[in-house]
Motif scaffolding. Structure first.
Motif, PDB file in Angstrom:
ATOM      1  N   UNK A 174      17.750  10.583  85.984  1.00 45.81           N
ATOM      2  CA  UNK A 174      17.356  10.556  84.577  1.00 45.81           C
ATOM      3  C   UNK A 174      16.437   9.376  84.275  1.00 45.81           C
ATOM      4  N   UNK A 175      16.670   8.223  84.899  1.00 45.03           N
ATOM      5  CA  UNK A 175      15.816   7.069  84.635  1.00 45.03           C
ATOM      6  C   UNK A 175      14.396   7.311  85.144  1.00 45.03           C
ATOM      7  N   UNK A 176      14.278   7.737  86.407  1.00 43.89           N
ATOM      8  CA  UNK A 176      12.964   7.948  86.979  1.00 43.89           C
ATOM      9  C   UNK A 176      12.173   9.028  86.269  1.00 43.89           C
ATOM     10  N   UNK A 177      12.829  10.132  85.920  1.00 41.45           N
ATOM     11  CA  UNK A 177      12.134  11.212  85.236  1.00 41.45           C
ATOM     12  C   UNK A 177      11.692  10.806  83.832  1.00 41.45           C
ATOM     13  N   UNK A 178      12.533  10.056  83.136  1.00 39.29           N
ATOM     14  CA  UNK A 178      12.146   9.595  81.799  1.00 39.29           C
ATOM     15  C   UNK A 178      10.963   8.635  81.866  1.00 39.29           C
ATOM     16  N   UNK A 179      10.982   7.729  82.833  1.00 42.68           N
ATOM     17  CA  UNK A 179       9.863   6.799  82.985  1.00 42.68           C
ATOM     18  C   UNK A 179       8.590   7.569  83.328  1.00 42.68           C
ATOM     19  N   UNK A 180       8.686   8.539  84.249  1.00 40.73           N
ATOM     20  CA  UNK A 180       7.520   9.332  84.625  1.00 40.73           C
ATOM     21  C   UNK A 180       6.976  10.106  83.433  1.00 40.73           C
ATOM     22  N   UNK A 181       7.871  10.700  82.643  1.00 45.32           N
ATOM     23  CA  UNK A 181       7.441  11.438  81.451  1.00 45.32           C
ATOM     24  C   UNK A 181       6.724  10.515  80.471  1.00 45.32           C
TER      25      UNK A 181
ATOM     26  N   UNK B  50      25.902  11.738  62.626  1.00 44.37           N
ATOM     27  CA  UNK B  50      24.541  11.535  63.135  1.00 44.37           C
ATOM     28  C   UNK B  50      24.521  11.307  64.642  1.00 44.37           C
ATOM     29  N   UNK B  51      25.142  12.220  65.387  1.00 40.50           N
ATOM     30  CA  UNK B  51      25.117  12.169  66.840  1.00 40.50           C
ATOM     31  C   UNK B  51      24.795  13.558  67.372  1.00 40.50           C
ATOM     32  N   UNK B  52      24.464  13.627  68.650  1.00 35.91           N
ATOM     33  CA  UNK B  52      23.982  14.882  69.211  1.00 35.91           C
ATOM     34  C   UNK B  52      24.443  15.011  70.662  1.00 35.91           C
ATOM     35  N   UNK B  53      24.107  16.134  71.282  1.00 33.99           N
ATOM     36  CA  UNK B  53      24.382  16.306  72.705  1.00 33.99           C
ATOM     37  C   UNK B  53      23.371  17.285  73.293  1.00 33.99           C
ATOM     38  N   UNK B  54      23.274  17.274  74.612  1.00 36.40           N
ATOM     39  CA  UNK B  54      22.382  18.174  75.334  1.00 36.40           C
ATOM     40  C   UNK B  54      23.037  18.535  76.671  1.00 36.40           C
ATOM     41  N   UNK B  55      22.436  19.498  77.339  1.00 35.60           N
ATOM     42  CA  UNK B  55      22.884  19.879  78.683  1.00 35.60           C
ATOM     43  C   UNK B  55      22.068  19.055  79.674  1.00 35.60           C
ATOM     44  N   UNK B  56      22.697  18.109  80.390  1.00 33.74           N
ATOM     45  CA  UNK B  56      21.927  17.202  81.251  1.00 33.74           C
ATOM     46  C   UNK B  56      21.096  17.905  82.317  1.00 33.74           C
ATOM     47  N   UNK B  57      21.649  18.909  82.953  1.00 33.83           N
ATOM     48  CA  UNK B  57      20.917  19.572  84.040  1.00 33.83           C
ATOM     49  C   UNK B  57      19.713  20.327  83.500  1.00 33.83           C
ATOM     50  N   UNK B  58      19.869  20.961  82.345  1.00 35.99           N
ATOM     51  CA  UNK B  58      18.725  21.629  81.736  1.00 35.99           C
ATOM     52  C   UNK B  58      17.686  20.599  81.278  1.00 35.99           C
ATOM     53  N   UNK B  59      18.140  19.458  80.783  1.00 35.66           N
ATOM     54  CA  UNK B  59      17.209  18.417  80.342  1.00 35.66           C
ATOM     55  C   UNK B  59      16.391  17.882  81.510  1.00 35.66           C
ATOM     56  N   UNK B  60      17.044  17.637  82.639  1.00 36.67           N
ATOM     57  CA  UNK B  60      16.320  17.165  83.822  1.00 36.67           C
ATOM     58  C   UNK B  60      15.319  18.205  84.289  1.00 36.67           C
ATOM     59  N   UNK B  61      15.701  19.477  84.225  1.00 39.37           N
ATOM     60  CA  UNK B  61      14.798  20.545  84.630  1.00 39.37           C
ATOM     61  C   UNK B  61      13.572  20.614  83.732  1.00 39.37           C
ATOM     62  N   UNK B  62      13.784  20.422  82.430  1.00 37.45           N
ATOM     63  CA  UNK B  62      12.655  20.426  81.488  1.00 37.45           C
ATOM     64  C   UNK B  62      11.683  19.299  81.822  1.00 37.45           C
ATOM     65  N   UNK B  63      12.200  18.110  82.115  1.00 38.42           N
ATOM     66  CA  UNK B  63      11.323  16.996  82.470  1.00 38.42           C
ATOM     67  C   UNK B  63      10.572  17.283  83.768  1.00 38.42           C
ATOM     68  N   UNK B  64      11.271  17.814  84.775  1.00 40.84           N
ATOM     69  CA  UNK B  64      10.604  18.124  86.043  1.00 40.84           C
ATOM     70  C   UNK B  64       9.494  19.150  85.839  1.00 40.84           C
ATOM     71  N   UNK B  65       9.771  20.185  85.056  1.00 42.34           N
ATOM     72  CA  UNK B  65       8.767  21.219  84.813  1.00 42.34           C
ATOM     73  C   UNK B  65       7.564  20.640  84.064  1.00 42.34           C
ATOM     74  N   UNK B  66       7.838  19.773  83.086  1.00 47.68           N
ATOM     75  CA  UNK B  66       6.748  19.161  82.339  1.00 47.68           C
ATOM     76  C   UNK B  66       5.869  18.289  83.221  1.00 47.68           C
ATOM     77  N   UNK B  67       6.496  17.536  84.114  1.00 50.60           N
ATOM     78  CA  UNK B  67       5.728  16.702  85.037  1.00 50.60           C
ATOM     79  C   UNK B  67       4.907  17.572  85.981  1.00 50.60           C
TER      80      UNK B  67
END
Length: 319
Positions: free
Chosen positions: A11-18, A132-149
């Motif tokens: 998650x750190x590396x993908x967020x930095x890359x994005x 005022x809080x939220x949640x997401x599916x981590x594996x889907x989130x990582x996949x979205x970042x990978x696809x965007x990159x």
């Protein structure tokens, strides 16, 4: 155009890359496992800065409040339904203690709990709701970042030369450089429980074994919260998983019929104060120590690292 090599595609590396690529930088992303393993896969995905403020330092609460918007802007589906905090009858003192440390809550009565989460009707007399809080599916989130990159021409390679500015996001693999980094082991279970319908993350407090359960849709739930001071990255242990499953049954008896789809464990990187940070070293920039705040804090750290690389300006939370 600035050239950057990033080590680690969690998650750190993908967020930095994005963050870097959206600001126009040229990025190479290297991960020996192709980014398909690591503790990011076992995260709960709760974007809950106020709840984390129960034990975390103030910076986690402050910086984490921008995470939901960052993930949504990156194209990830973010569920903004808040967090419900409950406790069994014998643990009501835990609920009082939590409420003192998390002033952003709203106290709910039994009818209000039933209205918010009908599946929990008549099971709890009191609860705290942090809206005022939220949640997401981590594996889907990582996949979205990978696809965007990938659409921007960035693929994850398992090896290769390092060129340009080096950003190290390897987690515990960077312990030889970050001597204060330690491992904090966590265990999780993914259940299928079609007879239970919960709409938001539920935190059930307990003096020794607090748990959280996060809905993933289609009857799937992620159950977690074990926290053990250990860098052991081996398989889950029976004791920890048994505690999680017993707690789920105490939350709602219908979980007794749930299918256990996956059991996982890994060790998360953490600094002594459990504060994630960007560390400037002579030959690289480290983004590390995300502890249990990976998806909550990675966006803020990515923004700080990108500012340091592209603007040569030292953001606030950098050593």
């Amino acid at each position: 155009m600035t050239g950057v090599t990033i080590l680690g595609a969690g998650v750190a590396g993908l967020c930095v890359a994005h963050e870097l690529t959206t600001r126009g930088a040229s990025v190479r992303l290297i991960d020996p496992q192709g980014g398909l393993t690591g503790c990011s896969r076992y995260a709960g995905g709760m974007l809950a800065p106020f709840c984390e403020g129960e034990t975390a330092v103030t910076e986690v609460v402050t910086l984490g409040q921008g995470a939901a918007d960052w993930w949504a802007a990156a194209g990830v589906q973010v569920e903004r339904r808040g967090t419900l905090v409950v406790a069994l009858g014998r643990d009501q003192r835990e609920l009082v203690r939590f409420g003192r440390r998390v002033p952003q809550h709203r106290a709910l009565s039994a009818p209000e709990i039933s209205e918010l989460e009908p599946a929990l009707a008549d099971r709890f007399q009191k609860a705290l709701f942090i809206q005022d809080e939220a949640h997401l599916d981590p594996r889907k989130a990582l996949s979205v970042l990978r696809d965007g990159l990938a659409r921007r021409g960035v693929s994850i390679v398992t090896d290769g030369p390092i060129s340009g500015q080096l950003i190290d996001c390897r987690g515990l693999a960077a312990r030889e450089d970050l001597l204060k980094l330690r491992g904090v082991r966590g265990e999780m279970v993914i259940l299928r429980a079609p007879d239970v319908t919960l709409h938001r993350p539920i935190r059930m407090l307990h003096p020794r074994h607090p748990i959280y359960i996060v809905p993933r849709g289609e009857g799937l739930y992620m159950l977690g919260a074990t926290q053990i001071e250990s860098g052991d990255q081996g398989p889950a242990r029976l004791r920890g998983i048994a505690e999680l499953l017993n707690a789920a049954y105490a939350l709602h008896p219908a979980f007794a019929e749930a299918e256990v789809l996956e059991i996982g464990a890994d060790a998360r990187p953490a600094f002594p104060d459990n504060m994630p940070r960007v560390v400037k070293a002579p030959d690289r920039i480290h983004v590390n120590g995300l502890f249990r705040h990976g998806f909550l804090m990675a966006p803020a750290l990515a923004q700080e690292a990108a500012t340091l690389v592209l603007n040569s300006r030292k953001p606030e939370h950098i050593e």
